[in-house]
Design a protein around this motif. Structure first.
Motif, PDB file in Angstrom:
ATOM      1  N   ALA A  54       0.605   4.002  -2.942  1.00 57.60           N
ATOM      2  CA  ALA A  54       0.334   5.410  -2.632  1.00 57.60           C
ATOM      3  C   ALA A  54       1.314   6.341  -3.340  1.00 57.60           C
ATOM      4  O   ALA A  54       1.001   7.504  -3.586  1.00 57.60           O
ATOM      5  N   HIS A  55       2.514   5.825  -3.649  1.00 58.39           N
ATOM      6  CA  HIS A  55       3.536   6.667  -4.284  1.00 58.39           C
ATOM      7  C   HIS A  55       4.013   6.049  -5.596  1.00 58.39           C
ATOM      8  O   HIS A  55       5.176   6.134  -5.938  1.00 58.39           O
ATOM      9  N   SER A  56       3.103   5.397  -6.322  1.00 61.59           N
ATOM     10  CA  SER A  56       3.503   4.658  -7.522  1.00 61.59           C
ATOM     11  C   SER A  56       3.792   5.605  -8.688  1.00 61.59           C
ATOM     12  O   SER A  56       3.407   6.770  -8.663  1.00 61.59           O
ATOM     13  N   LEU A 114       0.830  -1.211   0.000  1.00 56.92           N
ATOM     14  CA  LEU A 114       0.000   0.000   0.000  1.00 56.92           C
ATOM     15  C   LEU A 114       0.864   1.262   0.000  1.00 56.92           C
ATOM     16  O   LEU A 114       0.486   2.283  -0.581  1.00 56.92           O
ATOM     17  N   HIS A 115       2.041   1.172   0.621  1.00 59.54           N
ATOM     18  CA  HIS A 115       2.967   2.304   0.592  1.00 59.54           C
ATOM     19  C   HIS A 115       3.445   2.537  -0.840  1.00 59.54           C
ATOM     20  O   HIS A 115       3.494   3.665  -1.325  1.00 59.54           O
ATOM     21  N   TYR A 116       3.754   1.439  -1.516  1.00 56.53           N
ATOM     22  CA  TYR A 116       4.180   1.554  -2.921  1.00 56.53           C
ATOM     23  C   TYR A 116       3.046   2.126  -3.781  1.00 56.53           C
ATOM     24  O   TYR A 116       3.260   3.047  -4.577  1.00 56.53           O
ATOM     25  N   ILE A 126      -0.420   6.033   5.288  1.00 51.37           N
ATOM     26  CA  ILE A 126       0.337   4.808   5.028  1.00 51.37           C
ATOM     27  C   ILE A 126       1.788   4.951   5.498  1.00 51.37           C
ATOM     28  O   ILE A 126       2.383   3.985   5.967  1.00 51.37           O
ATOM     29  N   ASN A 127       2.378   6.140   5.417  1.00 49.20           N
ATOM     30  CA  ASN A 127       3.766   6.303   5.859  1.00 49.20           C
ATOM     31  C   ASN A 127       3.917   6.016   7.341  1.00 49.20           C
ATOM     32  O   ASN A 127       4.831   5.302   7.741  1.00 49.20           O
ATOM     33  N   GLU A 128       3.028   6.569   8.143  1.00 52.99           N
ATOM     34  CA  GLU A 128       3.121   6.330   9.591  1.00 52.99           C
ATOM     35  C   GLU A 128       2.839   4.867   9.911  1.00 52.99           C
ATOM     36  O   GLU A 128       3.442   4.300  10.811  1.00 52.99           O
TER      37      GLU A 128
HETATM   38  C1  LIG Z   1       5.654   9.320   2.476  1.00 48.21           C
HETATM   39  O1  LIG Z   1       6.781   8.627   1.986  1.00 48.21           O
HETATM   40  C2  LIG Z   1       7.073   8.891   0.615  1.00 48.21           C
HETATM   41  C3  LIG Z   1       8.161   7.947   0.138  1.00 48.21           C
HETATM   42  O2  LIG Z   1       8.925   7.432   1.165  1.00 48.21           O
HETATM   43  C4  LIG Z   1       7.411  10.349   0.433  1.00 48.21           C
HETATM   44  O3  LIG Z   1       7.700  10.623  -0.914  1.00 48.21           O
HETATM   45  C5  LIG Z   1       6.209  11.187   0.903  1.00 48.21           C
HETATM   46  O4  LIG Z   1       6.498  12.568   0.824  1.00 48.21           O
HETATM   47  C6  LIG Z   1       5.805  10.830   2.322  1.00 48.21           C
HETATM   48  N1  LIG Z   1       4.548  11.486   2.622  1.00 48.21           N
HETATM   49  C7  LIG Z   1       4.261  12.067   3.769  1.00 48.21           C
HETATM   50  C8  LIG Z   1       2.908  12.650   3.906  1.00 48.21           C
HETATM   51  O5  LIG Z   1       5.067  12.135   4.692  1.00 48.21           O
END
Ligand SMILES: *[C@@H]1O[C@H](CO)[C@@H](O)[C@H](O)[C@H]1NC(C)=O
Ligand SMILES: Nc1ncnc2c1ncn2[C@@H]1O[C@H](COP(=O)(O)OP(=O)(O)OP(=O)(O)O)[C@@H](O)[C@H]1O
Ligand SMILES: *[C@@H]1O[C@H](CO)[C@@H](O)[C@H](O)[C@H]1NC(C)=O
Length: 397
Positions: free
Chosen positions: A171-173, A167-169, A282-284
């Motif tokens: 979200a930033h695909s 899901l992290h991937y 998802i990052n947290e």
């Molecule tokens: C979440 O992590 C991604 C990749 O590690 C980063 O590009 C992004 O800015 C981060 N988003 C937040 C909201 O911290």
């Protein structure tokens, strides 16, 4: 699977040509190593599974490697329902084929350990309008939730963590923030103990447009959330949040807390609470999972509950009793290690501290003395007193 189906079908007539060009373009780009020629060299075909739209078979390559083949499920509810409704078999089949092609294209663009690998595809339009599409995929096994509940916590944690990493991937695909619209355990398979998504025909990278916050509601059967509408007119993080709440309701609640080590329970409850209320993005969430992994791997979660005080010993005096104690005055039991003693102390509500004495039983195990108070400390160079952290002063992990 069927949500946007009618929309697509209504475009059959006038958009037919455009779609045909689309398919031609998709059909030509084949970076996978397998293609149409490989289909005739497959052996050992067997049924693996089917859904509304697609059917999946297993097949062996000449070298012996077994792969999965995905094709349109002619008798599936999607095609047959469409034919019943619109009486246009060729058009209905073509739409299903288009979905499979879309999925193959997404699998090709999105490469991640949490996404089933596309080995290749065959798009043969020589039979047009009966377009044949076959996707050749990494083989997995269906996800059995009941079975998973019986596997050790460590394995279930691994599955949840692979999902979070996926899901992290997503979200930033490279395609932007991708949402899995039809998010259910049956869209996933297991490969070597890792969770992988296999059904991508209902993935979308479009974020909902809005004028105000009220346009940005996420509705689930048990709960709804209202998200912020950004100045750019998009619902902030709606795709990421939808995926995360689905992960919470279909996976975390079942797999994460059950039989977890007791000292990890607080941080796991926190993850459940934070994802269940969408307080975490998802990052947290990924950060919290990595913290759990670190604590678990390093054994730190065991020590966290006890402070060790070097160079002290406690006097043997009247204290709480336990069974089968080696001492009449208090609670003295044989243990293999400080970890075992800690586990015993955890299970006794009165226990506040323990020491491992130099006395041993006939098998060589140490006698540990469990205490309900911390008075009577006496200096002893060779001894260590382990003191339970009270639950109120427990450090936040
Ligand atoms: C979440 O992590 C991604 C990749 O590690 C980063 O590009 C992004 O800015 C981060 N988003 C937040 C909201 O911290
Ligand atoms: N790579 C694979 N390896 C093994 N089995 C698979 C694989 N891919 C899919 N399957 C099985 O085939 C079934 C159908 O595949 P898929 O989910 O892609 O079809 P679908 O028609 O889109 O399904 P749905 O109706 O759930 O949307 C899956 O539920 C799964 O059990
Ligand atoms: C999270 O914790 C708060 C406070 O204890 C509680 O009100 C809420 O219902 C919890 N949410 C979930 C999803 O468990």
């Amino acid at each position: 699977s069927r949500r946007r189906f009618t929309l697509m079908l209504s475009g059959v007539g006038h958009a037919g040509c455009r779609r045909h060009r689309d398919l031609m373009r998709l059909g030509r780009s084949r970076p996978g190593r397998l293609g149409c020629a490989d289909l005739s060299r497959l052996s050992g075909l067997g049924f693996l599974g089917s859904g509304f739209t697609k059917m999946v078979l297993r097949a062996a390559l000449p070298g012996g490697e077994v792969i999965a083949l995905k094709a349109v499920h002619w008798a599936g509810s999607e095609v047959s329902g469409c034919v019943q409704r619109y009486g246009h078999p060729a058009g209905c089949y073509r739409l299903a084929a288009y979905k499979l092609l879309k999925e193959a294209t997404l699998l090709q663009r999105l490469r991640h350990p949490g996404i089933i690998k596309l080995h290749g595809q065959c798009y043969d339009n020589s039979l047009d309008p009966d377009i044949r599409v076959t996707a050749m995929l990494e083989l997995g096994s269906p996800l059995e939730m009941i079975q998973l509940l019986q596997t050790p916590w460590e394995e279930r944690f691994k599955i949840c963590r692979s999902l979070v990493k996926l899901l992290h991937y997503l979200a930033h695909s490279p395609l932007g923030s991708v949402v899995l619209l039809d998010f259910q355990p049956r869209q996933f398979v297991m490969v070597d103990g890792n969770l992988k998504v296999t059904d991508m025909d209902d993935a979308s990278s479009e974020e909902l447009s809005c004028k105000e916050d009220n346009d940005c509601t996420l509705d689930f059967p048990t709960k709804s959330f209202t998200l912020q509408c950004t100045t750019a007119g998009k619902c902030e993080g709606i795709n990421e949040k939808k995926n995360l709440f689905n992960a919470y309701r279909y996976f975390f609640t079942y797999l994460l807390p059950h039989t977890a080590p007791s000292s990890l329970q607080p941080i796991l409850s926190d993850i459940l609470n934070a994802t269940g209320d969408l307080r975490y993005g998802i990052n947290e969430t990924l950060g919290a999972f990595e913290k759990v992994l670190h604590l678990y791997k390093s054994g730190l979660y065991l020590q966290k509950k006890y402070i060790s005080l070097m160079g002290f010993h406690t006097m043997e005096s009247q204290d709480y009793k336990c069974w089968p104690s080696y001492s009449h005055q208090g609670c003295m039991l044989s243990v293999h290690s400080a970890e075992e003693a800690a586990a015993i102390c955890n299970s006794h509500p009165q226990c506040q501290s323990f020491i491992i004495t130099h006395q041993r039983t006939w098998t060589g195990r140490h006698l540990a003395l469990f205490r309900s108070s911390l008075t009577d400390l006496i200096p002893d160079f060779n001894a260590v007193v382990y003191i339970k952290r009270s639950s109120t002063s427990r450090e936040r992990l």
